[in-house]
Design an enzyme around this catalytic site. Structure first.
Site, short mmCIF file in Angstrom:
data_model
loop_
_atom_site.label_atom_id
_atom_site.label_comp_id
_atom_site.label_asym_id
_atom_site.label_seq_id
_atom_site.Cartn_x
_atom_site.Cartn_y
_atom_site.Cartn_z
N GLU A 210 0.84 -1.21 0.00
CA GLU A 210 0.00 0.00 0.00
C GLU A 210 0.87 1.26 0.00
OE1 GLU A 210 -3.20 -0.10 2.90
OE2 GLU A 210 -4.09 -1.84 1.92
N GLU A 328 -5.15 -8.45 -0.36
CA GLU A 328 -5.91 -8.29 0.89
C GLU A 328 -7.36 -8.11 0.50
OE1 GLU A 328 -4.42 -5.31 3.66
OE2 GLU A 328 -2.34 -5.84 3.18
O1 AHR Z 1 -5.20 -5.69 7.12
C1 AHR Z 1 -5.10 -4.51 7.85
C2 AHR Z 1 -4.45 -3.39 7.06
O2 AHR Z 1 -5.25 -3.07 5.98
C3 AHR Z 1 -3.12 -3.71 6.43
O3 AHR Z 1 -2.06 -3.52 7.32
C4 AHR Z 1 -3.03 -2.73 5.31
O4 AHR Z 1 -2.26 -3.22 4.24
C5 AHR Z 1 -4.49 -2.50 4.94
O5 AHR Z 1 -4.76 -1.15 4.86
#
Ligand code: AHR
Length: 522
Positions: A210, A328
């Site tokens: 990110e 994610e």
């Molecule tokens: O999964 C929690 C957080 O969400 C992670 O650290 C980040 O990559 C995302 O914003």
């Protein structure tokens, strides 16, 4: 759509032997004034999409809340039963499910993690502040060796996320040498001295996380410049071929993707990772039907995002060779402060609604199997849409969540060939279906996200005949039902009746359910 008209189908449904069916179902089939017509589904076993890579069922573990410390890792001297420091119950449950790939150490944490702090004698590892997830001090006792040991116990492929935000190309390069170079270099010998003479041979490396946000708040151009610089030094130490993953977009942000890829034209990464969470405006166990519908509708947008991001990649010369990762994903609810104080940051209960969300996600991965390389749900234990929950970091209990069981129901799809499915509805909250085939077997998964309507499915197979079938269902009519520490088996898979005749399958998909049917086909 289908081979029968609605009228023909209704006639044949009435003609079915009611004794062969469960009582509630036969009432629906025989039909009363309120009986909804069966929904027709056509499974085209003759139209192949792509292999359902096991990595589409991947996982993610971050130094966040009680995911690592107190969750997966309790330490060797813990009173909690453990295998060399790993929580035994968690290992057993996860081994049963199978973890194809595990991403670590973050998340946001990755871009402030200095790997060398986490190797060597534990008492000499520096204590560091976790700046992203509560400014608490970590003792570094879970580092690279402990992570690789976890992957070995689980049979998972390790996936390390390097530090681009606050780290350097040299630091990440050294981490790769430390992990992968066989022997004779200072770093390889240090690894051996730390107890692992055999190289770890880590293939998957994320170049930051990110970086449009917590990983440095960069512009796409800034990130592309940095990625290129890092990539020069990230080498195949000891012959382990690397799979380098560049930071992709937040959701379906085409501007980020194009900006990064324009800058990487001459050095495209192996993978490109998007993140897409499904936000929820209620506390996990207090969802209203409206809030649930809002959240579940996001999965249609995720499917669109996968299609569009894939198309962006394909638009570049050799872009087709770049794998698209959904690094994610999962539901992110409004988590009550008390739950987080008691059990750890972002500790989120998983309910029947969450299981439906997991099913919608896993179904769309099957349908888009040709476009996706890897998908990692966030996160594996105690954080967000987790597979396992423990009662706090010091807690001895460990339960399998509804999400765990949704994943278990999808396990038979792994490594099979996804095939096309045609349904009557394309509504984001309509019946969701996917199918895959392999070695005389057809696997079908149905998800009914409706809280107020059961669906009877009349499914036609094109290209195959089925001789017998079985099914499992995960269902609770209460969208907020969950597996608690007091009642850990509230929502678990059960056998479910299916009726198979030649090229036809009939099955009831109750409201709020995930069903997987396995048919023997020829
Ligand atoms: O999964 C929690 C957080 O969400 C992670 O650290 C980040 O990559 C995302 O914003």
């Amino acid at each position: 759509m289908g081979t029968m008209s609605r009228r023909q189908f209704a006639a044949s449904a009435v003609a079915l032997s009611a004794t062969a069916l469960a009582p509630r179902w036969s009432a629906i089939l025989i039909g009363g004034p309120d009986a909804a017509p069966a929904q027709r589904v056509v499974v085209r076993t003759d139209v192949e999409i792509g292999t359902v890579r096991p990595e589409l069922h991947g996982h993610f573990a971050e130094h966040l809340g009680s995911c690592i410390y107190g969750g997966l890792w309790v330490g060797k001297n813990s009173r909690i039963p453990n295998i060399n420091g790993y929580r035994q119950q968690a290992i057993e449950y996860l081994r049963e499910l199978g973890v194809p790939v595990l991403r670590w150490p973050g998340g946001c944490f990755a871009d402030d993690y200095h790997w060398h702090d986490g190797v060597g004698p534990v008492e000499r590892r520096p204590k560091r502040v976790n700046i992203h997830w509560g400014d608490y001090v970590e003792d570094g006792s879970f580092g690279t060796h402990e992570f690789i040991g976890l992957c070995q116990l689980l049979g998972a492929e390790p996936y390390l996320a390097g530090n681009v935000g606050s780290g350097s190309p040299g630091e990440m390069r050294d981490w790769i040498e430390y992990c992968n170079y066989p022997s004779g270099s200072a770093l390889a010998d240090e690894r051996a001295a730390n107890g692992s003479p055999e190289p770890f041979r880590v293939r998957y490396w994320g170049v930051g996380n990110e970086n449009w946000g917590c990983g440095g708040e960069m512009t796409p151009e800034e990130y592309a410049d940095l990625y290129r610089r890092f990539a020069v030094y990230l080498r195949e130490f000891g012959g382990t071929k690397l799979y380098l993953v560049a930071c992709g977009p937040n959701g379906n942000d085409a501007r980020w993707s194009q900006g990064v890829l324009d800058g990487l034209r001459r050095r495209l990464p192996n993978g490109f990772s998007m993140h897409y969470y499904s936000g929820g405006r209620e506390a996990p166990t207090r969802f209203t039907p409206e809030a649930m519908n809002e959240q579940l509708a996001s999965f249609a947008r995720i499917e669109q995002a996968v299609i569009q991001q894939r198309a962006i990649l394909d638009g570049y010369n050799n872009g087709r060779n770049v794998g698209l990762l959904l690094d994610e994903w999962g539901v992110w609810d409004r988590i009550p402060a008390e739950d987080q104080q008691r059990n750890g940051r972002l500790w989120q209960q998983s309910t029947m609604r969450s299981a439906v969300a997991a099913g919608l996600g896993l179904n769309l991965f099957n349908r888009q199997a040709d476009k996706l390389y890897m998908c990692n749900i966030a996160q594996i234990v105690n954080v967000l849409q987790s597979l396992l929950l423990t009662n706090g970091p010091g807690g001895e209990q460990c339960v399998r969540t509804t999400t765990y069981y949704a994943f278990l129901l999808f396990k038979p799809h792994r490594s099979k060939m996804a095939v096309r499915v045609e349904t009557e509805t394309s509504s984001p909250l309509g019946l969701s279906v996917s199918a895959s085939k392999g070695e005389g077997e057809l696997v079908l998964s149905f998800v009914n996200p409706r809280y107020d309507a059961d669906v009877e499915v009349d499914c036609t197979l094109r290209g195959s005949n089925a001789s017998e079938g079985t099914a499992q269902i995960l269902h609770d009519a209460d969208l907020n039902a969950y597996n608690s520490f007091e009642n850990p088996l509230q929502v678990v898979p059960k056998a479910h009746p299916v009726r198979v005749e030649g090229s036809n399958l009939r099955v009831e998909i109750p409201r709020l359910s995930v069903v997987t049917a396995r048919l023997r086909i020829s």
